[in-house]
Design an enzyme around this catalytic site. Structure first.
Site, PDB file in Angstrom:
ATOM      1  N   ASP A  80       0.163  -9.527   6.661  1.00 53.25           N
ATOM      2  CA  ASP A  80      -0.420  -8.831   7.811  1.00 53.25           C
ATOM      3  C   ASP A  80      -1.859  -8.435   7.509  1.00 53.25           C
ATOM      4  OD1 ASP A  80       0.503  -6.811   5.925  1.00 53.25           O
ATOM      5  OD2 ASP A  80       0.082  -5.326   7.474  1.00 53.25           O
ATOM      6  N   GLU A 175       2.248  -4.397   5.266  1.00 53.97           N
ATOM      7  CA  GLU A 175       1.724  -3.603   4.148  1.00 53.97           C
ATOM      8  C   GLU A 175       0.612  -2.683   4.599  1.00 53.97           C
ATOM      9  OE1 GLU A 175      -0.956  -2.767   0.631  1.00 53.97           O
ATOM     10  OE2 GLU A 175      -1.371  -3.716   2.573  1.00 53.97           O
TER      11      GLU A 175
END
Length: 409
Positions: A80, A175
């Site tokens: 991400d 994350e």
């Protein structure tokens, strides 16, 4: 090198921005686009046991090619990108043989990446840089890490003369919003220890990170017609400013470095009736971390006492802790990474992370997990860039760690 560039660009041009306001995992559907691509790519290069679960956590195995027992090690990165700045329609620019001067990212908007402001650029004179076009982030955090892990596994598969034990690979969603390790199955992963490839400049090797908490302060006010407000209106925005000013002015991110902690106000949403302040609290030292939380509680109490009303409501939640406590008992895993860098002519930069990685949470879940450089700079914004040579060196470090781990036995 072109192979690395092509792989990296294929990743960063897929929008994988995470969303802190979502309750799903992954937090955005678009993260599946890259996750599914990575699964197919891991299979294509010859990895074994490639899996993706219902939450988009990816795992794969490179079998051992030695006949003696070797610890199982892992390498982990997240796919991400930060919601701090848009990751949609990334248009990477390749700057070959960088000349050490200003890089015009976007002439129309006069956006310039300058070594006068970003001095680290001068380290990479003569190298190939990948930058943004000034309108998005790049996504080197942490798609450089993914590039490095996939490329290293591909290299080891194609060069069986490099001896290694079992290597596990893990890629995680979310994350950047602090949830990357929340649903990571450490037992299934099956590694004795791992490394996140999620640091910045070449040479970084980190096993200390912030203790972290998030704080939400809700300030209650009363709205009445402003023409008749005397003695009646309570403007929550003015009261909120009292809270902000009660915290130490120099203990903010823009005034701190190294081991210095901070209070960071990152969001204000306010009207007369209610204002919400959102902070992150950070400190490497556990006692100082606890003192910071206690200070926020004291400020809340003092202000409520001052205004003779429960105007302020404070909610603090711990987010993650300093991995140092879990890594120091197994410092040989840091020593191996340091030895690998030195063997490749890279000067190790062992320093605390002024942030967090999946590794900080994973270390407390039973998987000690230091952090290694991925090569990028100026994460989460339009000035992000990565030297291709740093990505290549990180690939070599992964391979060397695998080799040294096998030789140690």
């Amino acid at each position: 090198m072109q192979h690395i560039i092509d792989r990296f660009i294929s990743y960063v041009t897929i929008d994988t921005e995470s969303d802190p306001n979502s309750n799903t995992t992954p937090s955005t559907k678009k993260q599946w686009d890259l996750a599914n691509k990575l699964v197919e790519e891991l299979k294509a290069i010859g990895m074994n046991d490639v899996t993706i679960d219902d939450n988009a956590y990816i795992m794969a195995t490179l079998p051992s090619n030695v006949d003696h027992d070797v610890p199982t090690i892992g390498f982990i990165s997240h796919f991400d990108t930060s919601p701090d700045f848009t990751g949609a329609n990334v248009k990477p620019q390749i700057i070959r043989d960088y000349n050490g001067k200003d890089i015009v990212l976007n002439p129309e908007k006069d956006i310039v990446l300058s070594p006068d402001y970003f001095e680290d650029l001068l380290q990479y004179k003569g190298q190939t840089l990948i930058t943004t076009d000034g309108t998005t982030l790049l996504g080197a955090d942490d798609k450089a890490g993914i590039t490095e892990i996939v490329t290293a596994m591909e290299y080891l598969i194609n060069h069986p003369e490099i001896k290694h034990g079992i290597i596990k690979v893990g890629f995680t969603p979310d994350e950047e919003i602090g949830r990357g390790a929340h649903k990571f199955d450490v037992k299934k992963f099956g590694a004795d220890w791992a490394y996140t490839m999620d640091g910045s400049q070449i040479g970084e090797l980190e096993y200390e990170n912030f203790n972290a908490a998030g704080a939400t302060i809700t300030v209650k006010g009363k709205i009445v017609h402003p023409g008749y407000a005397k003695g009646k209106m309570i403007n929550s925005m003015y009261y909120a400013s009292e809270f902000i000013n009660a915290l130490p002015n120099l203990e903010k991110p823009e005034h701190t470095e190294g081991y210095e902690g901070f209070f960071h106000l990152y969001s204000i949403e306010g009207k007369v009736e209610e204002t919400v302040l959102k902070y992150i609290i950070r400190d490497h030292d556990k006692d100082k971390f606890e003192a910071r939380k206690a200070l926020m509680e004291k400020v809340t109490l003092d202000l409520n006492t001052k205004f003779e009303s429960e105007v302020f409501d404070l909610d603090i939640k711990d987010q993650y802790y300093n991995m140092k406590e879990k890594v120091e008992p197994v410092m040989h895993i840091v020593d191996i990474a340091e030895e690998a860098m030195k063997a490749l002519g890279i000067k190790p930069l062992i320093k605390p992370i002024r942030g967090g990685t999946d590794g900080s949470q994973l270390s407390y879940m039973g998987l000690p997990c230091p952090n290694i450089f991925a090569g990028g700079h100026n994460f989460h914004g339009r000035y992000e860039y990565v030297p291709v040579e740093s990505i290549q060196k990180a690939v070599e470090v992964i391979c060397k760690i695998a080799e040294l781990t096998a030789l140690k036995q």
